[in-house]
Design a protein around this motif. Structure first.
Motif, PDB file in Angstrom:
ATOM      1  N   SER A  22       0.816  -1.218   0.000  1.00  0.00           N
ATOM      2  CA  SER A  22       0.000   0.000   0.000  1.00  0.00           C
ATOM      3  C   SER A  22       0.851   1.270   0.000  1.00  0.00           C
ATOM      4  O   SER A  22       0.343   2.360  -0.224  1.00  0.00           O
ATOM      5  N   LYS A  23       2.148   1.111   0.229  1.00  0.00           N
ATOM      6  CA  LYS A  23       3.033   2.280   0.209  1.00  0.00           C
ATOM      7  C   LYS A  23       3.573   2.571  -1.193  1.00  0.00           C
ATOM      8  O   LYS A  23       4.367   3.489  -1.383  1.00  0.00           O
ATOM      9  N   SER A  24       3.136   1.791  -2.182  1.00  0.00           N
ATOM     10  CA  SER A  24       3.613   2.025  -3.552  1.00  0.00           C
ATOM     11  C   SER A  24       3.233   3.429  -4.028  1.00  0.00           C
ATOM     12  O   SER A  24       2.107   3.886  -3.800  1.00  0.00           O
ATOM     13  N   GLN A  25       4.165   4.043  -4.704  1.00  0.00           N
ATOM     14  CA  GLN A  25       3.883   5.374  -5.272  1.00  0.00           C
ATOM     15  C   GLN A  25       2.769   5.275  -6.316  1.00  0.00           C
ATOM     16  O   GLN A  25       1.999   6.208  -6.516  1.00  0.00           O
ATOM     17  N   GLY A  26       2.687   4.126  -6.960  1.00  0.00           N
ATOM     18  CA  GLY A  26       1.653   3.916  -7.971  1.00  0.00           C
ATOM     19  C   GLY A  26       0.253   3.879  -7.388  1.00  0.00           C
ATOM     20  O   GLY A  26      -0.733   3.988  -8.109  1.00  0.00           O
ATOM     21  N   LEU A  27       0.163   3.683  -6.085  1.00  0.00           N
ATOM     22  CA  LEU A  27      -1.150   3.661  -5.432  1.00  0.00           C
ATOM     23  C   LEU A  27      -1.439   4.973  -4.703  1.00  0.00           C
ATOM     24  O   LEU A  27      -2.426   5.078  -3.990  1.00  0.00           O
ATOM     25  N   ASN A  28      -0.548   5.918  -4.853  1.00  0.00           N
ATOM     26  CA  ASN A  28      -0.727   7.211  -4.193  1.00  0.00           C
ATOM     27  C   ASN A  28      -1.283   8.224  -5.193  1.00  0.00           C
ATOM     28  O   ASN A  28      -0.532   8.940  -5.859  1.00  0.00           O
ATOM     29  N   LEU A  29      -2.590   8.247  -5.298  1.00  0.00           N
ATOM     30  CA  LEU A  29      -3.213   9.078  -6.335  1.00  0.00           C
ATOM     31  C   LEU A  29      -3.181  10.569  -6.037  1.00  0.00           C
ATOM     32  O   LEU A  29      -3.591  11.372  -6.872  1.00  0.00           O
ATOM     33  N   SER A  30      -2.692  10.940  -4.863  1.00  0.00           N
ATOM     34  CA  SER A  30      -2.649  12.381  -4.565  1.00  0.00           C
ATOM     35  C   SER A  30      -1.756  13.122  -5.564  1.00  0.00           C
ATOM     36  O   SER A  30      -1.939  14.310  -5.803  1.00  0.00           O
ATOM     37  N   SER A  31      -0.821  12.390  -6.197  1.00  0.00           N
ATOM     38  CA  SER A  31       0.046  13.030  -7.201  1.00  0.00           C
ATOM     39  C   SER A  31      -0.756  13.554  -8.395  1.00  0.00           C
ATOM     40  O   SER A  31      -0.296  14.442  -9.106  1.00  0.00           O
ATOM     41  N   LEU A  32      -1.951  12.998  -8.609  1.00  0.00           N
ATOM     42  CA  LEU A  32      -2.778  13.463  -9.739  1.00  0.00           C
ATOM     43  C   LEU A  32      -3.136  14.933  -9.592  1.00  0.00           C
ATOM     44  O   LEU A  32      -3.421  15.623 -10.570  1.00  0.00           O
ATOM     45  N   PHE A  33      -3.144  15.411  -8.358  1.00  0.00           N
ATOM     46  CA  PHE A  33      -3.628  16.771  -8.100  1.00  0.00           C
ATOM     47  C   PHE A  33      -2.508  17.794  -8.003  1.00  0.00           C
ATOM     48  O   PHE A  33      -2.769  18.965  -7.766  1.00  0.00           O
ATOM     49  N   GLU A  34      -1.274  17.317  -8.171  1.00  0.00           N
ATOM     50  CA  GLU A  34      -0.159  18.261  -8.082  1.00  0.00           C
ATOM     51  C   GLU A  34      -0.131  19.123  -9.326  1.00  0.00           C
ATOM     52  O   GLU A  34      -0.336  18.640 -10.429  1.00  0.00           O
ATOM     53  N   LYS A  35       0.129  20.396  -9.117  1.00  0.00           N
ATOM     54  CA  LYS A  35       0.102  21.333 -10.259  1.00  0.00           C
ATOM     55  C   LYS A  35       1.419  21.309 -11.001  1.00  0.00           C
ATOM     56  O   LYS A  35       2.439  21.079 -10.429  1.00  0.00           O
TER      57      LYS A  35
END
Lengths: 26, 212
Positions: free
Chosen positions: A13-26
């Motif tokens: 669950s710590k995979s960066q691929g599962l961290n969707l918060s990056s979608l919102f980075e400008k």
């Protein structure tokens, strides 16, 4: 370094691929 | 003869009315409209066709369009509800809704199960779990011996596979997550509650009165 979790799902669950918060980075 | 230019907004393929999407998801109409601003940005980042391709998804997550990642592949495939290789606006909103802080925990648990059921057999098999641990190690700086990986996978199965048949079914998964809620922490994006603040330009394009 933080101890490695003995729960495989916790590790995964710590995979960066599962961290969707990056979608919102400008 | 005059020349007219329409001021009506041109929507991307797969666009659905915010009022409809809001009624079916955890988002308000304003939040759906703000998500449309984000969607337009993502769907035009590499191929300007108003649809999110896997490369664009990878690029948004890693700033690298060619970085292969098992988990991004799985997330993208689940977002691609129609299974046509691209994610349209309706799919984007419906899928992200599961990550909303107000979405039911049962939806988050079910989504995570599908995510980890790599070969979609209805079970998380031991070899799938090991494959995911190995993939995680490849993408991180963490180095673990083969024996240690086996130990972690064995321990996890001892705890989660309560029926002892060598695979984790949906019922066992649900029980396991309820005992270990941190496992679905990444299924909640607090940011989604502030999406209208992040994309205030949605107000300019809104066609729905505030009261809705």
């Amino acid at each position: 370094a933080a101890p490695v979790p003995m729960n495989a799902f916790e590790l995964i669950s710590k995979s960066q691929g599962l961290n969707l918060s990056s979608l919102f980075e400008k | 003869m005059g020349c007219f230019s329409s001021k009506k907004t041109k929507y991307t393929p797969g666009y659905e009315e915010p009022t409809v999407l809001a009624s079916e998801t955890s988002f308000s109409v304003s939040e759906v409209e703000a998500l449309y601003e984000l969607f337009k940005k993502l769907s035009r980042s590499i191929i300007d066709d108003g649809l999110i391709h896997k490369e664009e998804f990878q690029f948004a997550l890693f700033r690298n369009r060619n970085k292969k990642n098992l988990f991004v592949d799985r997330i993208f495939d689940l977002f691609d509800i129609k299974r046509n290789g691209v994610v349209d606006f309706g799919e984007f909103v419906r899928s992200l809704s599961i990550f909303h802080p107000d979405a039911p925990v049962s939806e988050k648990i079910a989504f995570a199960f599908k995510l980890y059921d790599l070969r979609q057999t209805g079970f998380i098999e031991r070899d799938e779990l090991k494959e995911m641990v190995v993939a995680l190690l490849h993408e991180s700086d963490l180095i673990l011996s083969e024996d240690y990986v086996e130990t972690i996978v064995d321990k996890t199965y001892t705890d989660a596979d309560t029926k002892g048949d060598g695979r984790i079914d949906q019922e066992e998964w649900k029980e396991f997550v309820l005992k270990n809620p941190s496992l679905i922490k990444n299924m909640t994006l607090p940011y989604l509650k502030d999406i209208t603040l992040a994309f205030p330009s949605f107000v300019l394009n809104s066609e729905v009165p505030d009261s809705e």
